[in-house]
Design a protein around this motif. Structure first.
Motif, mmCIF file in Angstrom:
data_model
loop_
_atom_site.group_PDB
_atom_site.id
_atom_site.type_symbol
_atom_site.label_atom_id
_atom_site.label_comp_id
_atom_site.label_asym_id
_atom_site.label_seq_id
_atom_site.Cartn_x
_atom_site.Cartn_y
_atom_site.Cartn_z
ATOM 1 N N LEU A 68 0.831 -1.205 0.000
ATOM 2 C CA LEU A 68 0.000 0.000 0.000
ATOM 3 C C LEU A 68 0.865 1.254 0.000
ATOM 4 O O LEU A 68 0.599 2.207 -0.743
ATOM 5 C CB LEU A 68 -0.939 -0.001 1.205
ATOM 6 N N ALA A 69 1.897 1.278 0.830
ATOM 7 C CA ALA A 69 2.766 2.453 0.890
ATOM 8 C C ALA A 69 3.402 2.726 -0.472
ATOM 9 O O ALA A 69 3.506 3.881 -0.906
ATOM 10 C CB ALA A 69 3.843 2.250 1.947
ATOM 11 N N GLN A 70 3.800 1.662 -1.158
ATOM 12 C CA GLN A 70 4.436 1.825 -2.466
ATOM 13 C C GLN A 70 3.432 2.277 -3.529
ATOM 14 O O GLN A 70 3.719 3.161 -4.343
ATOM 15 C CB GLN A 70 5.079 0.493 -2.886
ATOM 16 N N VAL A 71 2.245 1.686 -3.505
ATOM 17 C CA VAL A 71 1.242 2.005 -4.517
ATOM 18 C C VAL A 71 0.704 3.420 -4.314
ATOM 19 O O VAL A 71 0.413 4.132 -5.283
ATOM 20 C CB VAL A 71 0.108 0.965 -4.502
ATOM 21 N N GLU A 72 0.577 3.860 -3.065
ATOM 22 C CA GLU A 72 0.112 5.225 -2.821
ATOM 23 C C GLU A 72 1.113 6.241 -3.361
ATOM 24 O O GLU A 72 0.735 7.288 -3.886
ATOM 25 C CB GLU A 72 -0.141 5.449 -1.335
ATOM 26 N N GLN A 73 2.400 5.952 -3.236
ATOM 27 C CA GLN A 73 3.409 6.837 -3.824
ATOM 28 C C GLN A 73 3.263 6.876 -5.343
ATOM 29 O O GLN A 73 3.365 7.945 -5.959
ATOM 30 C CB GLN A 73 4.811 6.362 -3.444
ATOM 31 N N MET A 74 3.022 5.720 -5.952
ATOM 32 C CA MET A 74 2.827 5.665 -7.395
ATOM 33 C C MET A 74 1.578 6.447 -7.808
ATOM 34 O O MET A 74 1.599 7.193 -8.809
ATOM 35 C CB MET A 74 2.698 4.212 -7.848
ATOM 36 N N ALA A 75 0.497 6.299 -7.044
ATOM 37 C CA ALA A 75 -0.746 6.990 -7.373
ATOM 38 C C ALA A 75 -0.576 8.501 -7.256
ATOM 39 O O ALA A 75 -1.074 9.270 -8.088
ATOM 40 C CB ALA A 75 -1.868 6.509 -6.458
ATOM 41 N N SER A 76 0.151 8.929 -6.200
ATOM 42 C CA SER A 76 0.392 10.365 -6.031
ATOM 43 C C SER A 76 1.225 10.911 -7.180
ATOM 44 O O SER A 76 0.962 11.996 -7.696
ATOM 45 C CB SER A 76 1.107 10.623 -4.698
ATOM 46 N N ALA A 77 2.245 10.155 -7.596
ATOM 47 C CA ALA A 77 3.076 10.581 -8.721
ATOM 48 C C ALA A 77 2.248 10.671 -9.998
ATOM 49 O O ALA A 77 2.394 11.617 -10.787
ATOM 50 C CB ALA A 77 4.243 9.613 -8.902
ATOM 51 N N ALA A 78 1.358 9.698 -10.203
ATOM 52 C CA ALA A 78 0.508 9.709 -11.396
ATOM 53 C C ALA A 78 -0.420 10.917 -11.395
ATOM 54 O O ALA A 78 -0.645 11.554 -12.433
ATOM 55 C CB ALA A 78 -0.306 8.412 -11.473
ATOM 56 N N GLU A 79 -0.953 11.272 -10.214
ATOM 57 C CA GLU A 79 -1.826 12.433 -10.118
ATOM 58 C C GLU A 79 -1.059 13.716 -10.428
ATOM 59 O O GLU A 79 -1.559 14.609 -11.107
ATOM 60 C CB GLU A 79 -2.446 12.511 -8.726
ATOM 61 N N ARG A 80 0.176 13.806 -9.924
ATOM 62 C CA ARG A 80 0.974 15.012 -10.193
ATOM 63 C C ARG A 80 1.325 15.121 -11.669
ATOM 64 O O ARG A 80 1.320 16.207 -12.243
ATOM 65 C CB ARG A 80 2.237 14.995 -9.341
ATOM 66 N N ILE A 81 1.620 13.977 -12.300
ATOM 67 C CA ILE A 81 1.901 13.983 -13.736
ATOM 68 C C ILE A 81 0.663 14.438 -14.506
ATOM 69 O O ILE A 81 0.739 15.241 -15.439
ATOM 70 C CB ILE A 81 2.347 12.589 -14.209
#
Length: 302
Positions: A68-81
């Motif tokens: 979850l910690a890893q996927v949330e970082q990925m999701a946040s990065a995707a939102e910023r992109i």
């Protein structure tokens, strides 16, 4: 190991945030069978069990918490992109805001058009009901809570205090006389929350006045309570931003004054997203403008 599909990770994230496959399926716009199949595929590819099945739903295992910690970082990065691809100044996507029923309907909903007009490409979900979505689990982008969260990956700031008082309809005062502490629950029926359906301990108003007081007309909805009080059915506690702006109501027993607070809460990983920052700024300005509706001098029985 076979490559992992981003869709599978998004489904995992939705289940982790909502705690139930069925809720995640509604959020994702797919059927629960599809979500379950993708989860099983993800677990098979990782060789780990990510959730434990309980009576309430899905609970993350230790491996699930790590993922979850890893996927949330990925999701946040995707939102910023995604935000970076928007035209300058434009806000797109979905902003989900969780607020209490009274605050959402009597304050936010009355003014939300001004925010929506500035950001026409943004979809805004105003979740205003009896209960809150969790920013720490990313169920909401922004939440206005009745207490500061004690834990979780969130950032909280005090939005405002607000006043609550006892109110009665003018018709009730004319019919049954002016309520006093001695007549509450006796000559004057009490309106209040259903005790075992309280979604926050801060709503135990009557116990703060007198631990022996108990409502006999009860609702989980503050708006239903307000209508009962306005109809002359009984006396009850209301926020001033509801009771103080109804000409049919009078503040009674003026010595009784209760104060509560609203807390503005966001997830620490998404609080800097432009749509979240824009809404926080707008809401803070709105509350500054509406301060007298939250902490005013109320209309009392002469």
């Amino acid at each position: 190991m076979q490559p992992i599909a981003w869709n599978d990770l998004q489904d995992f994230l939705a289940v982790a945030r909502t705690g139930q496959i069925a809720r995640a399926a509604v959020l994702l716009g797919v059927d629960a069978t599809t979500v379950g199949r993708r989860l099983r595929r993800l677990e098979a590819r990782l060789g780990r069990t990510l959730f434990e099945q309980t009576r309430e739903g899905q609970v993350l295992t230790e491996a699930g918490e790590t993922l979850l910690a890893q996927v949330e970082q990925m999701a946040s990065a995707a939102e910023r992109i995604g935000e970076g691809a928007d035209p300058p100044g434009a806000l797109t996507g979905t902003l989900r805001v969780s607020v209490s029923e009274g605050f959402g309907i009597w304050l936010v909903a009355q003014h939300l058009e001004s925010f929506a007009a500035v950001h026409p490409a943004l979809t805004i979900d105003l979740v205003a009901n009896s209960g809150f979505l969790s920013p720490s689990r990313r169920e909401a982008d922004v939440a206005v809570l009745l207490a500061r969260p004690r834990h979780g990956p969130v950032v909280a700031s005090k939005l405002s205090d607000y006043a609550l008082h006892l109110y009665a309809a003018r018709s009730l005062v004319e019919r049954d006389g002016v309520p006093t502490l001695a007549t509450l629950g006796k000559r004057h029926r009490l309106v209040g929350y259903i005790p075992d359906l309280l979604y926050a301990p801060e709503l135990r108003y009557l116990h703060e006045i007198d631990s022996a007081l108990a409502p006999t007309l009860r609702s989980s909805s503050i708006n239903a309570q307000a209508r009962l009080i306005a109809a002359g059915a009984g006396v009850g506690v209301l926020p001033h931003f509801i009771g103080g702006h109804d000409e049919s109501l009078l503040r009674v027993i003026p010595d009784v004054a209760i104060t509560r607070g609203f807390w503005l809460v966001t997830h620490r990983d998404t609080r800097q997203l432009r749509r979240v920052r824009a809404f926080r700024h707008w809401l803070t300005q709105l509350i500054d403008q509406q301060r007298d509706r939250l902490l005013p001098a109320c209309n009392t029985v002469p």
